[in-house]
Design a protein around this motif. Structure first.
Motif, PDB file in Angstrom:
ATOM      1  N   GLY A  88       0.797  -1.213   0.000  1.00  0.00           N
ATOM      2  CA  GLY A  88       0.000   0.000   0.000  1.00  0.00           C
ATOM      3  C   GLY A  88       0.828   1.261   0.000  1.00  0.00           C
ATOM      4  O   GLY A  88       0.463   2.249   0.607  1.00  0.00           O
ATOM      5  N   ILE A  89       1.976   1.219  -0.693  1.00  0.00           N
ATOM      6  CA  ILE A  89       2.875   2.379  -0.681  1.00  0.00           C
ATOM      7  C   ILE A  89       2.215   3.563  -1.347  1.00  0.00           C
ATOM      8  O   ILE A  89       2.335   4.712  -0.889  1.00  0.00           O
ATOM      9  N   GLU A  90       1.492   3.307  -2.431  1.00  0.00           N
ATOM     10  CA  GLU A  90       0.907   4.439  -3.143  1.00  0.00           C
ATOM     11  C   GLU A  90      -0.127   5.129  -2.295  1.00  0.00           C
ATOM     12  O   GLU A  90      -0.259   6.355  -2.326  1.00  0.00           O
ATOM     13  N   LYS A  91      -0.883   4.374  -1.526  1.00  0.00           N
ATOM     14  CA  LYS A  91      -1.887   5.019  -0.688  1.00  0.00           C
ATOM     15  C   LYS A  91      -1.223   5.721   0.494  1.00  0.00           C
ATOM     16  O   LYS A  91      -1.674   6.768   0.925  1.00  0.00           O
ATOM     17  N   THR A  92      -0.149   5.124   1.013  1.00  0.00           N
ATOM     18  CA  THR A  92       0.546   5.791   2.118  1.00  0.00           C
ATOM     19  C   THR A  92       1.111   7.125   1.665  1.00  0.00           C
ATOM     20  O   THR A  92       1.130   8.090   2.418  1.00  0.00           O
ATOM     21  N   ASP A 121      -0.866  10.220   1.981  1.00  0.00           N
ATOM     22  CA  ASP A 121      -1.133  10.697   3.327  1.00  0.00           C
ATOM     23  C   ASP A 121      -0.046  11.641   3.810  1.00  0.00           C
ATOM     24  O   ASP A 121      -0.160  12.208   4.876  1.00  0.00           O
ATOM     25  N   VAL A 168       8.996   6.876   1.569  1.00  0.00           N
ATOM     26  CA  VAL A 168       8.039   5.792   1.379  1.00  0.00           C
ATOM     27  C   VAL A 168       8.157   5.230  -0.025  1.00  0.00           C
ATOM     28  O   VAL A 168       8.168   4.019  -0.234  1.00  0.00           O
ATOM     29  N   ARG A 213      -0.455  13.091  -9.254  1.00  0.00           N
ATOM     30  CA  ARG A 213      -1.555  14.026  -9.459  1.00  0.00           C
ATOM     31  C   ARG A 213      -1.621  14.911  -8.232  1.00  0.00           C
ATOM     32  O   ARG A 213      -1.593  14.434  -7.098  1.00  0.00           O
ATOM     33  N   ASP A 240      -3.641  18.149  -6.305  1.00  0.00           N
ATOM     34  CA  ASP A 240      -4.874  18.939  -6.295  1.00  0.00           C
ATOM     35  C   ASP A 240      -4.674  20.284  -5.637  1.00  0.00           C
ATOM     36  O   ASP A 240      -5.628  20.888  -5.163  1.00  0.00           O
ATOM     37  N   ALA A 255      -2.264  13.880  -4.423  1.00  0.00           N
ATOM     38  CA  ALA A 255      -3.579  13.259  -4.475  1.00  0.00           C
ATOM     39  C   ALA A 255      -3.519  11.859  -5.036  1.00  0.00           C
ATOM     40  O   ALA A 255      -4.409  11.063  -4.803  1.00  0.00           O
ATOM     41  N   ARG A 256      -2.522  11.561  -5.835  1.00  0.00           N
ATOM     42  CA  ARG A 256      -2.374  10.198  -6.319  1.00  0.00           C
ATOM     43  C   ARG A 256      -0.935  10.052  -6.740  1.00  0.00           C
ATOM     44  O   ARG A 256      -0.407  10.891  -7.451  1.00  0.00           O
ATOM     45  N   HIS A 299       1.394   7.048  -8.518  1.00  0.00           N
ATOM     46  CA  HIS A 299       1.445   5.693  -9.057  1.00  0.00           C
ATOM     47  C   HIS A 299       2.804   5.503  -9.680  1.00  0.00           C
ATOM     48  O   HIS A 299       3.287   6.370 -10.393  1.00  0.00           O
ATOM     49  N   VAL A 324       7.576   1.735   8.472  1.00  0.00           N
ATOM     50  CA  VAL A 324       7.322   3.000   7.789  1.00  0.00           C
ATOM     51  C   VAL A 324       5.880   3.060   7.304  1.00  0.00           C
ATOM     52  O   VAL A 324       5.299   4.119   7.168  1.00  0.00           O
ATOM     53  N   PHE A 325       5.300   1.915   7.024  1.00  0.00           N
ATOM     54  CA  PHE A 325       3.988   1.866   6.374  1.00  0.00           C
ATOM     55  C   PHE A 325       2.945   1.463   7.379  1.00  0.00           C
ATOM     56  O   PHE A 325       2.807   0.300   7.703  1.00  0.00           O
ATOM     57  N   ASN A 329      -0.469   0.999   7.372  1.00  0.00           N
ATOM     58  CA  ASN A 329      -1.651   1.050   6.527  1.00  0.00           C
ATOM     59  C   ASN A 329      -2.331  -0.306   6.471  1.00  0.00           C
ATOM     60  O   ASN A 329      -1.991  -1.224   7.212  1.00  0.00           O
ATOM     61  N   TYR A 330      -3.284  -0.409   5.574  1.00  0.00           N
ATOM     62  CA  TYR A 330      -4.195  -1.546   5.531  1.00  0.00           C
ATOM     63  C   TYR A 330      -3.518  -2.830   5.098  1.00  0.00           C
ATOM     64  O   TYR A 330      -4.051  -3.904   5.258  1.00  0.00           O
ATOM     65  N   ALA A 331      -2.357  -2.720   4.500  1.00  0.00           N
ATOM     66  CA  ALA A 331      -1.868  -3.861   3.737  1.00  0.00           C
ATOM     67  C   ALA A 331      -0.916  -4.753   4.496  1.00  0.00           C
ATOM     68  O   ALA A 331      -0.711  -5.871   4.082  1.00  0.00           O
ATOM     69  N   HIS A 376      -3.185   3.133 -15.428  1.00  0.00           N
ATOM     70  CA  HIS A 376      -3.375   3.244 -13.990  1.00  0.00           C
ATOM     71  C   HIS A 376      -4.633   4.032 -13.685  1.00  0.00           C
ATOM     72  O   HIS A 376      -5.170   4.727 -14.524  1.00  0.00           O
ATOM     73  N   VAL A 387      -7.036   6.609 -11.232  1.00  0.00           N
ATOM     74  CA  VAL A 387      -6.988   7.803 -10.381  1.00  0.00           C
ATOM     75  C   VAL A 387      -8.376   7.978  -9.806  1.00  0.00           C
ATOM     76  O   VAL A 387      -9.365   7.708 -10.477  1.00  0.00           O
ATOM     77  N   GLN A 391      -7.506   1.817  -2.968  1.00  0.00           N
ATOM     78  CA  GLN A 391      -6.925   3.110  -3.281  1.00  0.00           C
ATOM     79  C   GLN A 391      -7.953   4.169  -3.610  1.00  0.00           C
ATOM     80  O   GLN A 391      -7.603   5.257  -4.049  1.00  0.00           O
ATOM     81  N   ARG A 430     -10.328   7.167  -2.625  1.00  0.00           N
ATOM     82  CA  ARG A 430      -9.989   8.202  -1.654  1.00  0.00           C
ATOM     83  C   ARG A 430     -10.765   8.062  -0.361  1.00  0.00           C
ATOM     84  O   ARG A 430     -10.341   8.542   0.673  1.00  0.00           O
ATOM     85  N   ILE A 442      -7.172   4.539   5.500  1.00  0.00           N
ATOM     86  CA  ILE A 442      -5.800   4.093   5.303  1.00  0.00           C
ATOM     87  C   ILE A 442      -5.484   2.870   6.153  1.00  0.00           C
ATOM     88  O   ILE A 442      -4.619   2.079   5.818  1.00  0.00           O
TER      89      ILE A 442
END
Lengths: 479, 217, 169
Positions: free
Chosen positions: A135-139, A142, A151, A428, A430, A436-437, A439, B148-149, B151-153, C60, C62, C144, C146, C150
């Protein structure tokens, strides 16, 4: 099998910007049946002509428990009857589906391969990934932009500078901030050192899989020298957080240049040592020659880039074609193979190590003076001594540390040439101080899709060698 | 704070009783070697001899110095674990270079890297396949805690298996991992044979096959 | 990247294939993007392939969460001949997240589309094997997006641990 090793490079096949660079001049005719360079031995002959019974595909190991347990749910959800292509060569061939991994000494990480075998010949391979998903991209969504760098560095864990470079490049595209020349050269030096280090680990682990176990220690000896250089310049061996938005975190310390030059003098001799042990080695040749061949068109259809594509004859390298960060200032060659087999991939990577040494030497010789990070105080922290005298510097420092930099809204995709292929980062924004994203287009994720075609028709031992020469890195695949 | 030292002069002189006992032990040992000691005397001699306790210590020493780690590299920490096997930070100095590929033959699992949700049951299954006495090291921040992470995973290793030594770092330097392994070695040399369920008061965590109707036991 | 005029030309060619296919074009900061209607993505990519953009580098997703049509799928194309990149974007809503799959023409999209399905919930019609790729197969939710939390563990310090004995249960 001829003794002639193809020349891996030497033709300055690098197209200048504006010239056609595509594969048009290298019409690689694929062997009609990739992977069947030797006819797989007829199973019936080995069995003495006895048919093996009706076509059976053993999908799951027999359940020794009466009901489904949590472990089994994952395995049973893959429906073999529908998805197993009719890959047997004869009606009465007996197919065995085995599971390699995720914990396996030869899968370079937690990769799971569902392999369908007919005897010793691989008929189908289905890679299952996701065992390292973090879940690196979601972290990263944040965290503030510059706090997300550590990260994202931990994604492809052998090419950490490259991960950081792709992300930082994308953010710099959005910010339209200019990176000073000295920072660009320092970035190039560290990137090429990281490329050499990644190829060394690849070499060590690949030869470990083939059985040339001592190469592991030789390669890791060199890797320790490079990690010493990283520790010298940034304080950490791995995941150094050295690249920052707008430049590098710190200037190189005194004495680093001497250590680097000593390394540059020694390393070519070490690569010669590896060549002396491996290049003409009969076992290496027998195991890697004509194994895992896939034509350039097929590779491009699968989206494969990097040393795999170059070994198949396509001279595509983002450092030459679409250079960023001052790569256009350096004179180096791109090694290109001819056949696209595992041996060419090996030669291409070793030759890339030598070319990287050339780049580093030119960069350190021509290292310009100047700042190592952008002077724009809204993006980079001011130097500490200014905080005592300048009020603006203090305010900028405060804003950057607490809130982070604000990036104008928009999207950017920045791609660089990583050790495994094109590493791209999509960011991305905002308008706030957190992305915001994010990838990351990881090369291993895409290269793994070609693995099925490469391994079909090979012996299972050759499949292991092909997997090793594919250089998958599960951290990047699973992110 | 007073320091009491046993005087060298005192230790040098033995009492008469000690001398007599020593001579008796000597003559018994001589008779043992000649094959003339039997029955009750023999058993008494063996029971008194120092060899039994030394054998214990020798066994523990051997167990501590011949750990067979399992190759269980998950992520970035696995690269640092590999450099532990390399020549600079040689794990072979401490007898640990025989890394096994199969959990059946190994007694140490080094969880090097982040354990994701999909991987956790696999890790647990591999750990269950190891034979006792078995030890686990959680290397790095991600397997010890979330790292470091957060999160959910991913899941920290403590949630599904007992861990003996946690090594912090991201990734920990090979010297740090070495220190952790040496700490584990000291733990083994103190007491290797106690089953881990006692060690971690983990009775009640046994896994049983599910009942006939699919419900878990 | 194609500049404004070149992008308009590409967008015109793409729009000629199918009426009303092109929704928007964006040229900003070195990025040239064409947004198309979801059902026209196959023809758009084929048209761009004829123009020389022969490699699909990345697919990908978004999540534009507060905005309408929140799920976007971005296709990055590369042309080796022209050393150029162009981007194609598709936006669908979360209530009807269907996009035709391009795997038949671009085999590289296989894993990518599975990842977008896994992480965002966009269903690619025509994909031969649309399963979750990164999360466990029986996972519920699309991480992922929004509005997906988390997750993670609360940080336990020694004193909170004493207050919460048995926190691991």
């Amino acid at each position: 099998m001829s003794d002639e090793t193809p020349k891996p490079g030497g033709d300055p096949a690098a197209p200048a910007a504006g010239e056609a660079a595509g594969p048009s001049h290298r019409e690689q005719d694929a062997p009609a049946t990739a992977g069947e360079r030797q006819a797989a031995p007829d199973i019936a002959d080995l069995l003495g002509g006895e048919p093996g019974g009706p076509l059976t595909a053993v999908a799951d190991p027999p359940a020794d428990q009466s009901g489904p347990s949590a472990y089994r749910v994952q395995e049973q959800s893959i429906d073999f009857s529908a998805q197993l292509r009719q890959v047997a060569t004869r009606d009465d061939a007996e197919l065995l589906t085995i599971n390699m991994g995720p914990h396996h000494p030869a899968t370079h990480g937690v990769l799971r391969l569902l392999t369908t075998l007919e005897g010793e010949v691989v008929r189908d391979v289905k890679p299952i990934v996701g065992y390292l998903h973090t879940g690196i991209e979601k972290t990263a969504e944040d965290k503030a932009y510059w706090k997300a760098i550590p990260v994202i560095e931990r994604m492809d864990y052998l090419a950490y500078y490259f991960n950081a470079m792709a992300y930082v490049g994308a953010v710099e595209d959005l910010l339209e901030v200019e990176v000073p020349k000295r920072a660009q050269y320092l970035r190039v030096i560290h990137l090429e050192l990281n490329r050499i280090m990644s190829h060394l680990v690849w070499l060590g682990t690949t030869m470990l899989d083939l059985g040339a176990i001592s190469i592991f220690w030789y390669a890791f000896r060199e890797r320790e020298t490079i990690l010493d250089l990283f520790e010298y310049s940034s304080g950490q061996r791995m995941h150094t957080r050295y690249f920052q938005i707008g430049g590098v975190a710190e200037d190189i310390p005194a004495g680093w240049e001497q250590s680097l030059r000593r390394f540059l003098v020694e390393m070519p001799k070490r690569i010669d040592q590896y060549d002396a042990m491996l290049k003409r080695n009969e076992i290496v040749l027998r195991r890697l020659r004509h194994v895992g061949v896939l034509s350039a068109e097929q590779l491009q259809a699968w989206g494969v880039t990097g040393p795999l594509l170059r070994a198949a004859g396509v001279p595509w390298d983002l450092r030459k074609a679409m250079p960023s960060s001052s790569y256009e200032d350096f004179d180096f060659q791109i090694p290109v193979g001819t056949e696209g087999d595992n041996y060419d991939r090996y030669l291409v990577r070793v030759a890339e190590m030598r070319q990287s040494l050339r780049i580093i030497e030119q960069a350190i010789d021509g290292l310009p003076e100047g700042p190592w990070i952008t002077e724009d105080r809204k993006v980079a922290l001011p130097p500490r001594h200014e905080l005592a005298t300048s009020m603006e510097a203090l305010i900028h420092h405060f804003k950057l540390v607490t809130e982070g930099m604000r990036v104008p809204a928009g999207e950017a995709y920045h791609a660089i040439e990583g050790p495994r292929g094109e590493l791209g980062c999509f960011v991305r924004s905002d308008g706030s101080s957190k992305p915001a994203r994010v990838h990351v287009r990881d090369p291993s994720f895409v290269n793994l899709q070609a693995f099925g075609d490469m391994a079909r028709g090979e012996y299972i031992a050759d499949m292991i060698a092909t997997l090793a020469c594919l250089d998958p890195l599960l951290g990047g695949i699973d992110r | 704070m007073e320091v009491i030292r046993s005087g060298g002069a005192q230790a040098a002189t033995l009492s008469e009783a000690d001398k007599v006992a020593f001579r008796a032990r000597q003559s018994r040992a001589r008779d043992l070697l000649r094959g003339e000691l039997e029955g009750e005397e023999l058993e008494q001699h063996v029971r008194d001899s120092v060899i039994t306790t030394t054998l214990d210590k020798a066994t523990k020493w051997a167990q501590g110095n011949s750990i067979f780690p399992l190759t269980f590299g998950l992520a970035c920490c696995s690269i640092e674990m590999m450099s532990l096997v390399g020549a600079r930070m040689d794990i072979s100095r401490f007898g640990g270079e025989a890394m096994r590929g199969t959990p059946r033959q190994s007694d140490l699992i080094i969880l090097a890297g982040r354990v994701s949700m999909k991987m956790a049951p696999v890790v647990r299954r591999v750990y269950d396949q190891m034979l006792e006495p078995k030890y686990a090291i959680a290397m790095g921040a991600c397997s010890s805690s979330m790292g470091v992470f957060n999160n959910y995973a991913i899941v920290p290793a403590d949630k599904f298996m007992p861990v003996d030594v946690h090594i912090p770092g991201c990734p920990p330097r090979p010297e740090a991992v070495m220190y952790g392994i040496l700490k584990l070695r000291k733990m083994i040399q103190d007491d290797p044979t106690m089953g881990w369920r006692d060690r971690y008061k983990a009775h009640g965590t046994e896994e049983l096959p599910p009942a006939e109707d699919g419900a878990r036991a | 990247m194609p500049d404004g005029d070149a992008l308009e030309r590409l967008a015109h060619l793409v729009g000629a294939e199918q009426d009303g296919a092109v929704v928007a074009t964006v040229v900003a900061r070195g990025r040239a993007e064409i947004e198309v209607r979801p059902d026209a993505i196959g023809s758009a990519l084929e048209r761009l392939r004829h123009e020389g953009y022969t490699m699909l580098m990345s697919v990908h997703g978004v999540d534009y969460h507060p905005e309408e049509r929140r799920l976007g799928v971005v296709y990055e194309l590369l042309s080796m001949q022209l050393q150029d990149r162009v981007t194609v974007k598709v936006r669908v809503s979360a209530e009807d997240p269907h996009v035709p799959s391009v795997v038949a023409d671009w085999p590289t999209a296989d894993f990518h589309e599975r990842e977008v399905f896994d992480m965002f919930g966009v269903v690619f019609d025509g994909h031969p094997d649309l399963r979750r790729i990164l999360m466990p197969e029986d996972y519920i939710g699309h991480p992922q997006r929004r509005d997906f939390p988390i997750g993670g563990e609360p940080v336990i310090f020694t004193e909170t641990e004493r207050r919460n004995p048995g926190w691991w249960k």
